[in-house]
Every structure is written in structure tokens, then in C-alpha cells.
Motif scaffolding. Structure first.
Motif, mmCIF file in Angstrom:
data_model
loop_
_atom_site.group_PDB
_atom_site.id
_atom_site.type_symbol
_atom_site.label_atom_id
_atom_site.label_comp_id
_atom_site.label_asym_id
_atom_site.label_seq_id
_atom_site.Cartn_x
_atom_site.Cartn_y
_atom_site.Cartn_z
ATOM 1 N N SER A 42 0.850 -1.222 -0.058
ATOM 2 C CA SER A 42 -0.164 -0.026 0.152
ATOM 3 C C SER A 42 0.835 1.050 0.000
ATOM 4 N N LEU A 43 2.016 1.397 0.817
ATOM 5 C CA LEU A 43 2.837 2.393 0.744
ATOM 6 C C LEU A 43 3.213 2.522 -0.510
ATOM 7 N N VAL A 44 3.688 1.724 -1.394
ATOM 8 C CA VAL A 44 4.590 1.770 -2.594
ATOM 9 C C VAL A 44 3.627 2.053 -3.643
ATOM 10 N N SER A 45 2.114 1.562 -3.496
ATOM 11 C CA SER A 45 1.190 2.114 -4.461
ATOM 12 C C SER A 45 0.863 3.582 -4.300
ATOM 13 N N GLY A 46 0.831 4.246 -2.885
ATOM 14 C CA GLY A 46 0.711 5.509 -2.756
ATOM 15 C C GLY A 46 1.843 6.286 -3.180
ATOM 16 N N LEU A 47 2.834 5.905 -3.442
ATOM 17 C CA LEU A 47 4.059 6.692 -3.586
ATOM 18 C C LEU A 47 4.031 6.719 -5.279
ATOM 19 N N CYS A 48 3.849 5.765 -5.845
ATOM 20 C CA CYS A 48 3.746 5.783 -7.305
ATOM 21 C C CYS A 48 2.831 6.635 -7.654
ATOM 22 N N GLU A 49 1.693 6.604 -7.217
ATOM 23 C CA GLU A 49 0.641 7.665 -7.567
ATOM 24 C C GLU A 49 0.968 8.883 -7.142
ATOM 25 N N ARG A 50 1.614 9.197 -6.000
ATOM 26 C CA ARG A 50 2.066 10.717 -5.849
ATOM 27 C C ARG A 50 2.970 11.043 -6.662
ATOM 28 N N TRP A 51 3.794 10.164 -7.015
ATOM 29 C CA TRP A 51 4.831 10.664 -8.211
ATOM 30 C C TRP A 51 4.787 10.461 -9.327
ATOM 31 N N ARG A 52 3.406 10.014 -9.691
ATOM 32 C CA ARG A 52 2.726 9.905 -11.039
ATOM 33 C C ARG A 52 3.853 8.992 -11.963
ATOM 34 N N LEU A 53 4.161 7.792 -11.302
ATOM 35 C CA LEU A 53 5.029 6.999 -12.159
ATOM 36 C C LEU A 53 4.099 5.547 -12.826
ATOM 37 N N PRO A 54 4.730 5.487 -14.005
ATOM 38 C CA PRO A 54 3.826 4.351 -14.860
ATOM 39 C C PRO A 54 4.322 3.008 -14.416
ATOM 40 N N VAL A 55 4.698 2.790 -13.217
ATOM 41 C CA VAL A 55 4.933 1.326 -12.821
ATOM 42 C C VAL A 55 4.344 1.031 -11.604
ATOM 43 N N VAL A 56 3.027 1.289 -11.280
ATOM 44 C CA VAL A 56 2.358 1.005 -10.089
ATOM 45 C C VAL A 56 2.184 -0.596 -10.075
ATOM 46 N N GLU A 57 1.693 -1.217 -10.892
ATOM 47 C CA GLU A 57 1.570 -2.586 -10.803
ATOM 48 C C GLU A 57 2.867 -3.459 -10.722
ATOM 49 N N PRO A 58 3.896 -3.195 -11.505
ATOM 50 C CA PRO A 58 5.234 -3.862 -11.501
ATOM 51 C C PRO A 58 5.769 -3.596 -9.920
ATOM 52 N N ALA A 59 5.632 -2.397 -9.304
ATOM 53 C CA ALA A 59 6.285 -2.018 -8.107
ATOM 54 C C ALA A 59 5.423 -2.831 -7.301
#
Length: 248
Positions: free
Chosen positions: A140-157
């Protein structure tokens, strides 16, 4: 007389400064490499080595710097700066082509100036207990960070985080530290535990574990990954390319 090498670390966040004094030989090179890897585990923006007090027995012992610099380039993508090397050491490093892998600086102040010109990456670190619930919390932490940073790797992360944290919980059984770093080209995910035993995810050189099991998911989605052994445990890490199309 027994030749000795002393490595001491000074905390200068966001930098790591390692002072090495004594004889660098083929025997003590492993000690230097271990100290450098321990600095890497803190994921600074750069590692500065104060080499003013080093004497070099054999040129080949200097490959410890090159090995650490290559490791640092893969993870956590930080430069290694050798500061104030004696003249003969500087010449030997250049003969070996080491200046292609690391930066030589005249002194520590020069190294600090070079290192701090780099824009520090966005980084978040959190601690989790050795419990099954930690896998969901870390994901959950990593998902939130990917969304905050607008990174296109949410699922791989999310997938990589699940794999790294789950293995640490099940096989290390110690508290863990998750560090998420948004670099220029990669998202770096690193899980540190405090059991000094290579992750079962990995073979001796960071390859898939033997025994006929399928290649781990981490290998399928990551640009690079590996396991860094430390005196007090290990870091299992993976880097996801931010521009390449996901392979899942």
C-alpha cells in the motif's frame, strides 16, 4: 608485521563518508568492499572515500573500488568518489581504467561539492515487523508513492514489493526496512533485514535460486535486481525502469 586496514564511517546525510587508513592489499580489499557495501545499504546520494591515509600494496587490490562502483551504479544508482588519493594510487587507478567507473577528487571538500551538485532523489523509508500484515502495508505504501510521484510502474512496483517483503518476512524473520527511491530513470525498491543469509530468491550472483523453480517474478519485471550481504544482515533490491514499457 601484520598489515591492517581501518575503515570508519562519518554520517553526513545525505552523503556517506568512509575514511580508509592503512594498507590496501589483496587480503584487506574484502574489508574495504564490505565497508563500501554497508554504506550503500543506507542509500546516500553519493559515497565519498577519504583515501589520503591509504597505501596500496598491489594494483589488483584497487579493483575493490571498481567492483563497489559497478554495484553502486546498478543499485542504488549513486556515484563513488575517491577523495585525496596519494599520487601513486591515483596513477594506479588510471592504469586500471578505474576512472571510467568512479570519480577522483582532490580532497573531501572537492568531493562534497561534486556530490551535492546532484539533485537528491525523492526517497521514503519505513520499518515493518516480521508479520504477514507487513506485506499488505508495504504494498500500500509503494502504491501510494507511485501515484503521488505519477510513475507508470504501479503494478510492477506492487508485485516486486510483495515478493521482496514476503520473502523477508518468511525467511529472515527479523524487522525489515523498506526504502523506495525515485531516481531519474528508475524506481528503486530495497528491503533490508537483519539475517545474514542470502535471500532464497537469489543464487550466488543474484540469479534465480537453484532447484528447478520458475524464474522469480522480480526478474520478469525489473531492469536489475540483486542481494547485497552486510555484516548485520542483507538488502534485497530491485530497480524498475521508468520509461521502458512494463513486461507484465
Amino acid at each position: 608485521m601484520l598489515q591492517r586496514l581501518r575503515c570508519t564511517t562519518a554520517h553526513e546525510p545525505p552523503l556517506a563518508v568512509l575514511r580508509a587508513d592503512g594498507a590496501l592489499t589483496l587480503r584487506t580489499a574484502a574489508q574495504l568492499r564490505a565497508a563500501l557495501l554497508k554504506c550503500l545499504a543506507e542509500q546516500p546520494i553519493a559515497i565519498l572515500v577519504d583515501a589520503a591515509g591509504l597505501t596500496v600494496g598491489e594494483d589488483l587490490s584497487l579493483t575493490a573500488f571498481m567492483a563497489a562502483a559497478r554495484h553502486a551504479a546498478a543499485w542504488p544508482a549513486v556515484p563513488l568518489l575517491v577523495c585525496a588519493p596519494p599520487r601513486d594510487m591515483r596513477a594506479a587507478l588510471r592504469r586500471l581504467g578505474a576512472d571510467h567507473h568512479l570519480r577522483l577528487c582532490t580532497d573531501l571538500d572537492h568531493g562534497r561539492a561534486v556530490a551535492t551538485r546532484r539533485e537528491p532523489p525523492a526517497q521514503v523509508r519505513d520499518e515493518f515487523p516480521a508479520a504477514a500484515a507487513s506485506v499488505r502495508a508495504a504494498r500500500s505504501l509503494v502504491s501510494g508513492l507511485c501515484e503521488r510521484w505519477r510513475l507508470p510502474v504501479v503494478e510492477p512496483a506492487r508485485l516486486v514489493t510483495t515478493e521482496l517483503v514476503d520473502h523477508a518476512v518468511r525467511h529472515a524473520g527479523t524487522p525489515i526496512e523498506l526504502t523506495v527511491t525515485h531516481g531519474r530513470r528508475h524506481l528503486h525498491l530495497a528491503v533490508r533485514d537483519f539475517r545474514q543469509r542470502r535471500s532464497r530468491l537469489l543464487g550466488p550472483e543474484g540469479t534465480a535460486a537453484p532447484g528447478g523453480r520458475r524464474p522469480p517474478l522480480i526478474e520478469a519485471v525489473s531492469a536489475s535486481w540483486g542481494c547485497t550481504l552486510l555484516p548485520d544482515g542483507k538488502v534485497t533490491w530491485a530497480s524498475l525502469h521508468l520509461t521502458a514499457r512494463s513486461r507484465i
